[in-house]
Structures are given as C-alpha cells and as structure tokens.
Design a protein around this motif. Structure first.
Motif, PDB file in Angstrom:
ATOM      1  N   GLU A  17       2.650  -0.814   7.825  1.00  0.00           N
ATOM      2  CA  GLU A  17       3.213   0.460   7.369  1.00  0.00           C
ATOM      3  C   GLU A  17       2.208   1.234   6.524  1.00  0.00           C
ATOM      4  O   GLU A  17       2.190   2.468   6.532  1.00  0.00           O
ATOM      5  CB  GLU A  17       4.494   0.222   6.553  1.00  0.00           C
ATOM      6  N   LEU A  18       1.371   0.510   5.775  1.00  0.00           N
ATOM      7  CA  LEU A  18       0.381   1.169   4.926  1.00  0.00           C
ATOM      8  C   LEU A  18      -0.716   1.836   5.737  1.00  0.00           C
ATOM      9  O   LEU A  18      -1.468   2.659   5.202  1.00  0.00           O
ATOM     10  CB  LEU A  18      -0.236   0.150   3.953  1.00  0.00           C
ATOM     11  N   THR A  19      -0.822   1.477   7.016  1.00  0.00           N
ATOM     12  CA  THR A  19      -1.764   2.148   7.911  1.00  0.00           C
ATOM     13  C   THR A  19      -1.125   3.431   8.421  1.00  0.00           C
ATOM     14  O   THR A  19      -0.116   3.378   9.110  1.00  0.00           O
ATOM     15  CB  THR A  19      -2.117   1.240   9.114  1.00  0.00           C
ATOM     16  N   PRO A  20      -1.662   4.598   8.073  1.00  0.00           N
ATOM     17  CA  PRO A  20      -1.007   5.855   8.451  1.00  0.00           C
ATOM     18  C   PRO A  20      -0.830   5.983   9.966  1.00  0.00           C
ATOM     19  O   PRO A  20      -1.729   5.684  10.739  1.00  0.00           O
ATOM     20  CB  PRO A  20      -1.978   6.928   7.924  1.00  0.00           C
ATOM     21  N   THR A  24       4.477   8.151   9.394  1.00  0.00           N
ATOM     22  CA  THR A  24       4.066   8.479   8.030  1.00  0.00           C
ATOM     23  C   THR A  24       3.916   9.985   7.858  1.00  0.00           C
ATOM     24  O   THR A  24       4.408  10.571   6.881  1.00  0.00           O
ATOM     25  CB  THR A  24       2.725   7.797   7.698  1.00  0.00           C
ATOM     26  N   PHE A  25       3.249  10.616   8.810  1.00  0.00           N
ATOM     27  CA  PHE A  25       3.041  12.059   8.717  1.00  0.00           C
ATOM     28  C   PHE A  25       4.344  12.837   8.917  1.00  0.00           C
ATOM     29  O   PHE A  25       4.541  13.893   8.316  1.00  0.00           O
ATOM     30  CB  PHE A  25       1.978  12.498   9.724  1.00  0.00           C
ATOM     31  N   LEU A  28       6.141  12.640   5.550  1.00  0.00           N
ATOM     32  CA  LEU A  28       5.498  13.545   4.602  1.00  0.00           C
ATOM     33  C   LEU A  28       5.849  14.994   4.910  1.00  0.00           C
ATOM     34  O   LEU A  28       6.140  15.783   4.003  1.00  0.00           O
ATOM     35  CB  LEU A  28       3.980  13.348   4.641  1.00  0.00           C
ATOM     36  N   TYR A 164       9.432   1.405   2.415  1.00  0.00           N
ATOM     37  CA  TYR A 164       8.130   2.053   2.174  1.00  0.00           C
ATOM     38  C   TYR A 164       8.205   3.564   2.409  1.00  0.00           C
ATOM     39  O   TYR A 164       7.740   4.357   1.579  1.00  0.00           O
ATOM     40  CB  TYR A 164       7.070   1.439   3.086  1.00  0.00           C
ATOM     41  N   LEU A 165       8.805   3.969   3.521  1.00  0.00           N
ATOM     42  CA  LEU A 165       8.854   5.388   3.853  1.00  0.00           C
ATOM     43  C   LEU A 165       9.779   6.156   2.899  1.00  0.00           C
ATOM     44  O   LEU A 165       9.544   7.336   2.616  1.00  0.00           O
ATOM     45  CB  LEU A 165       9.314   5.572   5.302  1.00  0.00           C
ATOM     46  N   LEU A 168       7.742   6.746  -0.144  1.00  0.00           N
ATOM     47  CA  LEU A 168       6.795   7.808   0.201  1.00  0.00           C
ATOM     48  C   LEU A 168       7.468   9.176   0.173  1.00  0.00           C
ATOM     49  O   LEU A 168       6.904  10.152  -0.338  1.00  0.00           O
ATOM     50  CB  LEU A 168       6.211   7.535   1.589  1.00  0.00           C
ATOM     51  N   SER A 192      -0.778  18.632   9.052  1.00  0.00           N
ATOM     52  CA  SER A 192       0.221  17.792   9.707  1.00  0.00           C
ATOM     53  C   SER A 192       0.285  18.097  11.195  1.00  0.00           C
ATOM     54  O   SER A 192       0.332  17.186  12.035  1.00  0.00           O
ATOM     55  CB  SER A 192       1.591  18.021   9.064  1.00  0.00           C
TER      56      SER A 192
END
Length: 208
Positions: A17-20, A24-25, A28, A164-165, A168, A192
C-alpha cells in the motif's frame, strides 16, 4: 493459520500500500473535496479487494492466469478506465480555471457515491490485484482450507488498505485549506490527471 503468518501477511500488504498506485492518487484527488469523499474512495477500493479475493477463491483468477487473452482484455479495460479518469480530471480542471463549471462533481451524496465507485472499479479492473491474491495469498493459506483462508486474507488485505487510505484521506483533507488555493488546486488536479493517464497508458501498452 498462525498469528505470525497473519502479521507477516498484514505487513506485506502495508508495504504494498505504501507503494503509490492508482488507488493512492484517486484517494488523494477525492480528498481535495473533503475527508469523507476520500474515505469513500478508500472504501470502494477495499470492497474491490474483497471482490478479487472472492474471485480467486472460486477460481476466476486462475482462468485469467491460464488465458493470456482474458488477462489482456482486463488490463486494457483497466487502463482505459484510468485514462478516462485522468482525462476527465484534466477537463474539469480546465473548466474550473475558466469559470465554466464547479470543480466538484454534483452534490455531496453524488460525490460520495462517485468516489466510492471510482475506488471500486479501479481496484476490480486492476489485474495485478488478482495476481497478488493468486501468487502471494496461497503462501499464507493453510493446506485444505483454501476458500476460507483466501477470503479471510482478502478481508485482512481490505482492512489494511482501508486503514492506510483512510489515514491518507484525512491527512490530505487537513491540508485542504492550502490545497484549495486555486493555483495549487489546478496544479494538483493536473498532476493527478497526468499520473492517472500515465498509469492507464502504461497498463494498456503492457497488455500488448
């Protein structure tokens, strides 16, 4: 399934998950409109992970592994969807900059539903998620307990991703005062859009 194996699997999920990636985008991007919208995107992505876990448990992902054509079709669909999201984000950013329309999509409820759908569809159309469950999950599933173990690990992956998300989304939403400056908003929207489009194009090209 031992506690050690469960913790090891959760740690692996967190590292991934920490790998974008696209989700993830997406989180955000939607978090620019508030933490609830970002969390809705995260929830959609988590549900998508459960869908993949269920598919793997019933053997659908094995079909994708054996059928190169089916795998390519899914990759192309996923890539085109990301390109669609990227282009739509860029067009909306241009319209907002000209004052032709709002930066937000519809009302609050409509925005939450759209954010949830984007997270869900992005995850479901990402064959790499299916291959993760197909290649990695069996290493943690006890022998003779394939279906139940796969579903359990799918639920754990969904919880890790959602946690995690969600964090974020809240972090991004707290910075919304600075982010909502018109110049910053336009820059972030276009970054984005570029990233999502690049992910989509790369996925389509890699399917050839």
């Amino acid at each position: 399934m031992t506690l050690e194996s469960v913790l090891a699997f959760c740690a692996l999920c967190l590292l991934l998950e920490l790998t974008p990636g696209p989700n993830t985008f997406l989180v955000l991007r939607h978090s620019l409109h508030g933490a609830r919208t970002g969390v809705a995107t995260a929830l959609g992505s988590a549900v998508g992970a459960v869908v993949w876990a269920t598919a793997v448990a019933v053997g659908l992902a094995a079909l994708l592994e054996r059928s190169a054509q089916a795998y390519q079709v899914l990759k192309v669909l996923g890539g085109l969807y990301l390109v669609h999201l990227g282009v739509r984000t860029f067009v909306r950013s241009r319209r907002a900059a000209r004052g032709d329309g709002p930066a937000l999509d519809g009302g609050h409820g409509a925005g939450l539903a759209r954010a949830w759908r984007s997270g869900l569809v992005s995850c479901v159309l990402n064959p790499k998620v299916g291959l993760f469950f197909l290649a990695v999950v069996p290493q943690f599933v006890p022998a003779g307990n394939t279906v139940r173990g796969t579903l359990l690990l799918g639920a754990l992956e969904a919880v890790v991703a959602l946690t995690y998300l969600t964090v974020l989304a809240h972090v991004a939403a707290r910075a919304v005062g600075w982010i909502r400056r018109p110049r910053v908003t336009r820059a972030l929207d276009r970054i984005s859009a570029a990233v999502l489009t690049a992910f989509g194009v790369g996925t389509v090209v890699s399917a050839r």
